[in-house]
Design an enzyme around this catalytic site. Structure first.
Site, short mmCIF file in Angstrom:
data_model
loop_
_atom_site.label_atom_id
_atom_site.label_comp_id
_atom_site.label_asym_id
_atom_site.label_seq_id
_atom_site.Cartn_x
_atom_site.Cartn_y
_atom_site.Cartn_z
N ASP A 1 -25.72 39.92 -36.08
CA ASP A 1 -25.01 40.30 -37.30
C ASP A 1 -25.75 39.86 -38.56
OD1 ASP A 1 -22.98 41.57 -35.96
OD2 ASP A 1 -21.66 39.82 -35.94
N ASN B 1 -20.32 40.80 -46.62
CA ASN B 1 -19.21 40.11 -45.96
C ASN B 1 -18.29 39.40 -46.95
OD1 ASN B 1 -19.70 40.90 -43.37
ND2 ASN B 1 -20.45 38.92 -42.65
N GLU B 2 -18.80 38.37 -47.60
CA GLU B 2 -17.95 37.60 -48.50
C GLU B 2 -18.76 36.83 -49.52
OE1 GLU B 2 -19.67 35.01 -45.84
OE2 GLU B 2 -18.05 36.22 -45.03
N ASP C 1 -11.67 22.54 -49.98
CA ASP C 1 -13.10 22.49 -49.65
C ASP C 1 -13.82 23.69 -50.22
OD1 ASP C 1 -12.93 20.11 -48.32
OD2 ASP C 1 -13.11 20.96 -46.30
N ALA D 1 -14.92 44.61 -44.10
CA ALA D 1 -15.98 44.50 -43.09
C ALA D 1 -16.28 43.05 -42.75
CB ALA D 1 -17.24 45.20 -43.59
N ALA E 1 -15.20 37.45 -40.16
CA ALA E 1 -16.24 36.42 -40.13
C ALA E 1 -15.69 35.11 -40.70
CB ALA E 1 -17.46 36.92 -40.90
N ASN F 1 -14.01 34.46 -43.31
CA ASN F 1 -12.63 34.61 -43.76
C ASN F 1 -11.64 34.34 -42.64
OD1 ASN F 1 -10.42 35.83 -45.56
ND2 ASN F 1 -10.41 37.21 -43.81
N SER G 1 -12.18 32.66 -39.86
CA SER G 1 -12.28 31.26 -39.45
C SER G 1 -11.50 30.35 -40.38
CB SER G 1 -13.75 30.83 -39.43
OG SER G 1 -14.49 31.57 -38.50
#
Length: 253
Positions: free
Chosen positions: A43, A113-114, A143, A151, A155, A157, A159
């Site tokens: 990925d 992704n983010e 944190d 999409a 990932a 997000n 977790s």
């Protein structure tokens, strides 16, 4: 179509070996002459390939030679032209990040992704959050926090206990990472067109870094995030295994 495929591979031995096999079978068109790019790796390499293809409006088909391979298809040397011809396409827009650092410099980056903000030191970060110019959270002690595309919602997000977003849902996920105050706040769903501004409080004592698909900037004081609707990435998936199906399936495992 076999003469119009451009193959690219990560540095992993399994990806390099796959590259040799596929090029021997199908040849390797130059990237500027190709109709499709086939990316061999995981990925992370798929994200690198999509960024590299930005502005080319060229579809990318991944084959998994990495670990998770959520954005990749199963590896096989056989029947590649047929798989490409029958593939489903997903179109995604990345996020555009503008980060201002403590020394006054500004940096821009794109994230498929983010975009995430993470504390750099031992103390929790203190963040102030605006959405479309309106203050929505006076102080988030955590944190970190992130804004995810559909999409990327499975990932980092996911977790961080953020929601999985259906592809094409026209929303973004704003998710807290290990929030301390408000303790039970897990984030919000925002319209895709929203602009998110996150300000870092007490950046000298509580330094924060910003990251956009592994492009990191330290000691940020302000981060602006919005969807880059002018940029379109085209991902190809095997018939019946498209991104919408994968995002749905991921919610039942």
């Amino acid at each position: 179509m076999t003469g119009n495929i451009h193959f690219t591979a990560s540095q992993a031995p399994s990806a390099c070996n796959a590259l040799v096999e596929l090029v021997a079978r199908y040849g390797n068109a130059p990237s500027d002459k190709a109709d499709v790019v086939v990316a061999l790796g995981g990925d992370g390499f798929m994200l690198q390939t999509l960024h590299a293809m930005q502005g080319r409006d060229m579809p990318v088909y991944g084959m998994n030679r990495g670990t998770v391979g959520f954005l990749m298809n199963t590896y096989s040397v056989d029947d590649l032209p047929e798989r490409l011809a029958a593939a489903e396409e997903a179109v995604i827009n990345p996020l555009r990040m503008r980060a201002t650092c403590a020394n006054g410099t500004c940096h821009e980056a794109l994230a498929i992704n983010e975009v995430s903000l993470l504390r750099e030191g031992p103390q929790a970060a203190k963040l102030r959050i605006y959405v479309d110019g309106r203050l929505r959270m006076e102080e988030l002690v955590c944190d970190g926090a992130l804004v995810s595309t559909p999409a990327g919602s499975t990932a980092y997000n996911y977790s961080a206990h953020g929601p999985i977003l259906p592809i094409g849902s026209e929303v973004l996920a704003l998710t807290a990472i290990a929030p301390f105050r408000p303790r039970r706040w897990r984030g919000a769903l925002l319209p895709k067109a929203a602009e998110v501004v996150i300000e870092v409080m007490n950046p000298e004592r509580r330094p924060v870094m910003a990251d956009a698909d592994s492009r990191s900037f330290r000691h940020v004081t302000r981060v602006e995030i919005r969807s880059a609707s002018d940029i379109r990435h085209h991902l190809l998936f095997d018939d019946g295994h498209g991104l919408a199906e994968r995002l749905l399936r991921e919610q039942f495992v």
